[in-house]
Motif scaffolding. Structure first.
Motif, short mmCIF file in Angstrom:
data_model
loop_
_atom_site.label_atom_id
_atom_site.label_comp_id
_atom_site.label_asym_id
_atom_site.label_seq_id
_atom_site.Cartn_x
_atom_site.Cartn_y
_atom_site.Cartn_z
N TRP A 1 0.84 -1.20 0.00
CA TRP A 1 0.00 0.00 0.00
C TRP A 1 0.87 1.25 0.00
O TRP A 1 0.61 2.21 -0.73
CB TRP A 1 -0.90 0.00 1.22
CG TRP A 1 -1.87 1.16 1.27
CD1 TRP A 1 -3.13 1.19 0.79
CD2 TRP A 1 -1.61 2.47 1.81
NE1 TRP A 1 -3.70 2.42 0.99
CE2 TRP A 1 -2.78 3.24 1.61
CE3 TRP A 1 -0.52 3.06 2.42
CZ2 TRP A 1 -2.87 4.57 2.02
CZ3 TRP A 1 -0.60 4.38 2.84
CH2 TRP A 1 -1.77 5.12 2.64
N TYR B 1 1.97 4.36 8.56
CA TYR B 1 0.65 3.98 8.04
C TYR B 1 -0.38 4.01 9.16
O TYR B 1 -1.48 4.55 9.01
CB TYR B 1 0.73 2.57 7.43
CG TYR B 1 -0.61 2.01 7.01
CD1 TYR B 1 -1.17 2.34 5.77
CD2 TYR B 1 -1.33 1.16 7.85
CE1 TYR B 1 -2.40 1.83 5.39
CE2 TYR B 1 -2.56 0.65 7.48
CZ TYR B 1 -3.09 0.99 6.25
OH TYR B 1 -4.31 0.49 5.88
N ASP C 1 -10.03 -4.15 5.30
CA ASP C 1 -10.24 -3.80 3.89
C ASP C 1 -9.03 -4.19 3.04
O ASP C 1 -9.17 -4.71 1.93
CB ASP C 1 -10.51 -2.30 3.77
CG ASP C 1 -10.89 -1.91 2.34
OD1 ASP C 1 -11.92 -2.43 1.85
OD2 ASP C 1 -10.16 -1.12 1.72
N LEU C 2 -7.83 -3.95 3.58
CA LEU C 2 -6.62 -4.38 2.87
C LEU C 2 -6.63 -5.87 2.62
O LEU C 2 -6.31 -6.34 1.52
CB LEU C 2 -5.38 -4.01 3.70
CG LEU C 2 -4.71 -2.65 3.48
CD1 LEU C 2 -3.46 -2.54 4.36
CD2 LEU C 2 -4.33 -2.45 2.03
N GLU D 1 -10.99 2.42 13.35
CA GLU D 1 -10.74 2.80 11.96
C GLU D 1 -9.53 2.05 11.40
O GLU D 1 -9.54 1.60 10.26
CB GLU D 1 -10.49 4.31 11.88
CG GLU D 1 -10.36 4.80 10.44
CD GLU D 1 -10.31 6.31 10.32
OE1 GLU D 1 -9.95 6.79 9.24
OE2 GLU D 1 -10.63 7.00 11.32
N LEU D 2 -8.49 1.90 12.24
CA LEU D 2 -7.31 1.15 11.79
C LEU D 2 -7.68 -0.29 11.50
O LEU D 2 -7.29 -0.85 10.47
CB LEU D 2 -6.22 1.21 12.86
CG LEU D 2 -4.96 0.38 12.57
CD1 LEU D 2 -4.29 0.86 11.28
CD2 LEU D 2 -3.99 0.44 13.74
N THR E 1 -3.67 6.81 9.94
CA THR E 1 -5.06 6.44 10.22
C THR E 1 -5.51 6.92 11.59
O THR E 1 -6.54 7.58 11.73
CB THR E 1 -5.22 4.91 10.13
OG1 THR E 1 -4.83 4.47 8.82
CG2 THR E 1 -6.65 4.49 10.40
N SER F 1 -10.55 -1.43 10.66
CA SER F 1 -11.37 -1.45 9.45
C SER F 1 -10.51 -1.36 8.20
O SER F 1 -10.73 -2.07 7.22
CB SER F 1 -12.36 -0.29 9.49
OG SER F 1 -13.12 -0.25 8.31
N ARG F 2 -9.49 -0.50 8.24
CA ARG F 2 -8.59 -0.37 7.08
C ARG F 2 -7.81 -1.65 6.83
O ARG F 2 -7.61 -2.07 5.69
CB ARG F 2 -7.62 0.80 7.30
CG ARG F 2 -8.26 2.18 7.11
CD ARG F 2 -7.25 3.27 7.37
NE ARG F 2 -7.82 4.58 7.13
CZ ARG F 2 -7.77 5.23 5.97
NH1 ARG F 2 -7.19 4.65 4.94
NH2 ARG F 2 -8.30 6.44 5.84
#
Length: 634
Positions: free
Chosen positions: A100, A161, A617-618, A610-611, A165, A613-614
């Motif tokens: 990413w 990273y 998603d990754l 949120e982290l 976030t 969730s990211r």
């Protein structure tokens, strides 16, 4: 054929053979030499490999860290398959973040890397980065500079990273206020408890029900394979008990090791502690002013003890004139310790600064080191001598034991006869273990069910079950796993079915009682054998006078509307049914001081969510292939 080749070695056959050899090397050998050993891949992330070297590097580091953390309990606490799963998942996540970062142009500059390394305390000397210490530390840990800096760059990239976030998350004032209201909420509760135990005597379980339950859960009634083992235990402690001693031996050992039985020097000191109100120039100046004031009064002849009672901020010693009692060197913080053990009796030190503040120290007394008479320590000397001699015997016998059980691998008797030790036999036990230290040791269990010991019926090598305490084992008896018959388990099935039926009856009665309450009957009027009404009153979220489950249910129950109580029905882990009443709700306003940590906690909660969730998603948008080899690669 070989003779024919020799006969035609100078002819066309020889050239054909040579040609085939050259072709083989051309197709396979040269490529192998060019590439070296084949790289073992443990996973692929979007076509990018994670190899076994990367996996084993992190796996070994984690294993060493956990072994240091848990010591002898490591094998009982850490499951290797779980550790391997965690390590591979961490490497996959790291590779996803790396990809990413590369796709989005996020890089770690050389300056960022240098700053991070130069600021690490472990690489500093006298407050400055030392290249020599840097290289020495890496060398001691088996790392080269290039590899370490690559790993650090990757670590910083992952941190960046996460920070991108998490740094964007925050909690608004209204969210904090709402959380504060919820946090400060209290509820007025009462409850009716329907005990399930009286129903244990009234419910009836038929043979048909027992049989049906047995047939439905056949897999639950399989007795696992079991073994019993013969073993020889070698223990330094047990050897020590048999070491013969005489007064002459003990006297000689005491004389040779007198230093070990000498009481170290101790010193008695008093101190006056002046703390810093704040770690600022103003705070330091104020503390130094107070120190100077105390020094002036000491110089004028005032009592150290009286001044300690007035000025010292050490609550443990101020009332006794600052007396700290006697202590050995190394028991205090380094700065304080160094001052005390360089002073003379009666001397008062200059101010000594430690993490606690400024100290004025008075050395009261020096208790010189003193050799303890043999009569006072004879028992300790004897034990120490026996353990020393036993340690020599232990390792000699352990080597002998390992040699004989290997050379005569079909029995433990020869090893027992040669070493003077006893062969003992355990009870039958499964892979889950049995009773006692021996049969709960994971090394012993794994060895007992290993192919060499169980299938090949060989003696094991020595297994260390604790410090200087080892065993060798062999299988004495083996029992295959088997399906238990209905007659063997019917009693336990009946007991469980009876308990379930009693719980169901309790729940049924609870529902009937709740219907009566909703129809207008007073809950306290419903009490009878096994049904009790409890008045509780106001509770907060951290209430200790109710079970945590009951507190949680109380705060999940809807708020009372128009003065009408709210009720909820649920079961406790014990099987009892609870009818819980909430009669009123109120919120106590939190102070600004109480709200302050809520804002940080709320923001952290959002950031972590949120982290997560990211990262999910990754993972969802990555093509991940895990190779089975990661479970066994070494």
């Amino acid at each position: 054929m070989l003779q024919a080749i020799r006969d035609h070695a100078q002819g066309w056959i020889a050239w054909v053979i040579v040609g085939l050899i050259i072709l083989t090397f051309a197709l396979f050998g040269i490529d192998q030499y060019a590439r070296g050993d084949k790289v073992v891949v443990v996973a692929e992330v979007n076509g990018e490999d994670i190899n076994a070297n990367q996996f084993l590097t992190l796996y070994n580091r984690q294993q060493q860290r956990l072994q240091q953390q848990f010591g002898d309990l490591y094998d009982q606490v850490v499951k290797d398959e779980d550790l391997r799963d965690q390590v591979l998942d961490a490497l996959i996540e790291s590779e996803q973040i790396r990809q990413w970062a590369a796709d989005n142009g996020m890089v770690i500059s050389d300056q960022q890397l240098a700053t991070a390394i130069h600021s690490a305390d472990v690489f500093q000397q006298d407050g400055k980065f030392s290249q020599k210490i840097y290289e020495d530390v890496l060398l001691r840990n088996g790392l080269n500079v290039a590899r370490f800096e690559y790993e650090q760059r990757q670590f910083l990239s992952e941190s960046q990273y996460r920070n991108l976030t998490q740094g964007s998350s925050f909690a608004t004032a209204s969210e904090v206020e709402q959380l504060a209201l919820l946090q400060g909420q209290e509820r007025n509760v009462n409850y009716l408890r329907v005990d399930q135990r009286p129903f244990l005597k009234t419910v009836s379980i038929s043979d048909e029900e027992i049989s049906e339950s047995y047939q439905k859960d056949l897999a639950e009634y399989v007795e696992p394979e079991k073994v019993s083992i013969d073993y020889i235990e070698l223990s330094q402690a047990k050897l020590a008990d048999k070491i013969a001693v005489t007064d002459e031996i003990i006297e000689a050992y005491y004389a040779e090791n007198k230093g070990q039985f000498t009481l170290p020097e101790k010193r008695q000191a008093k101190h006056i502690l002046i703390t810093l109100e704040s770690d600022t120039s103003e705070g330091i100046a104020a503390a130094e002013k107070t120190v100077a004031e105390v020094q002036a009064k000491l110089a004028a002849g005032e009592s150290f003890e009286d001044l300690a009672k007035t000025y010292s901020k050490d609550p443990g010693s101020a009332e006794t004139g600052g007396d700290l009692g006697t202590f050995e060197q190394g028991m205090m913080v380094p700065e304080f310790d160094e001052a005390v053990f360089t002073m003379q009796e009666g001397q008062v030190s200059e101010p000594v600064k430690t993490e606690f503040g400024y100290h004025l120290i008075k050395l009261v007394k020096i208790v010189a080191k003193k050799a303890q008479p043999l009569a006072d320590v004879k028992e300790e000397v004897t034990k120490q001598y026996q353990m020393q001699e036993a340690e020599r015997q232990y390792f000699d016998l352990l080597e002998q034991l390992n040699t004989i059980v290997y050379e005569q691998s079909d029995s433990l008797e020869p090893a027992a006869e040669a070493t003077g030790l006893e062969v003992k036999t355990t009870e039958m036990f499964s892979r889950e273990g049995g009773s006692g230290e021996l049969l709960t040791n994971s090394k012993v269990l794994n060895t007992a069910f290993s192919d060499d010991v169980l299938k090949s019926k060989l003696n094991s090598a020595s297994i260390e079950i604790s410090a200087n305490n080892s065993v060798v084992i062999r299988v004495n008896n083996y029992q295959k796993s088997r399906q238990k018959g209905l007659e063997e388990v019917s009693a336990s099935i009946k007991e469980e079915l009876t308990r379930q039926a009693a719980i169901a009856e309790s729940e049924k009665l609870g529902s009937e009682l709740l219907a009566k309450i909703n129809a207008g009957e007073a809950p306290e009027s419903l009490m009878k054998d096994g049904v009790e009404w409890n008045t509780v009153g106001w509770i907060a979220r951290n209430a200790q006078n109710l079970l945590p489950q009951m507190v949680a249910e109380a705060f999940k129950t809807p708020k009372p509307v128009e003065g009408k109580s709210s009720w909820t029905q649920f079961q406790l882990a014990t099987g009892d049914t609870i009818l819980l009443q909430v009669t009123d709700v109120k919120s106590e306003a939190l102070t600004a001081e109480q709200k302050a940590p809520l804002k940080g906690a709320f923001a952290e909660l959002f950031a972590n969510a949120e982290l997560e969730s990211r990262l999910v998603d990754l993972k969802a948008n990555s093509d991940i292939v895990k190779k089975e080899v990661y479970k066994t690669v070494k």
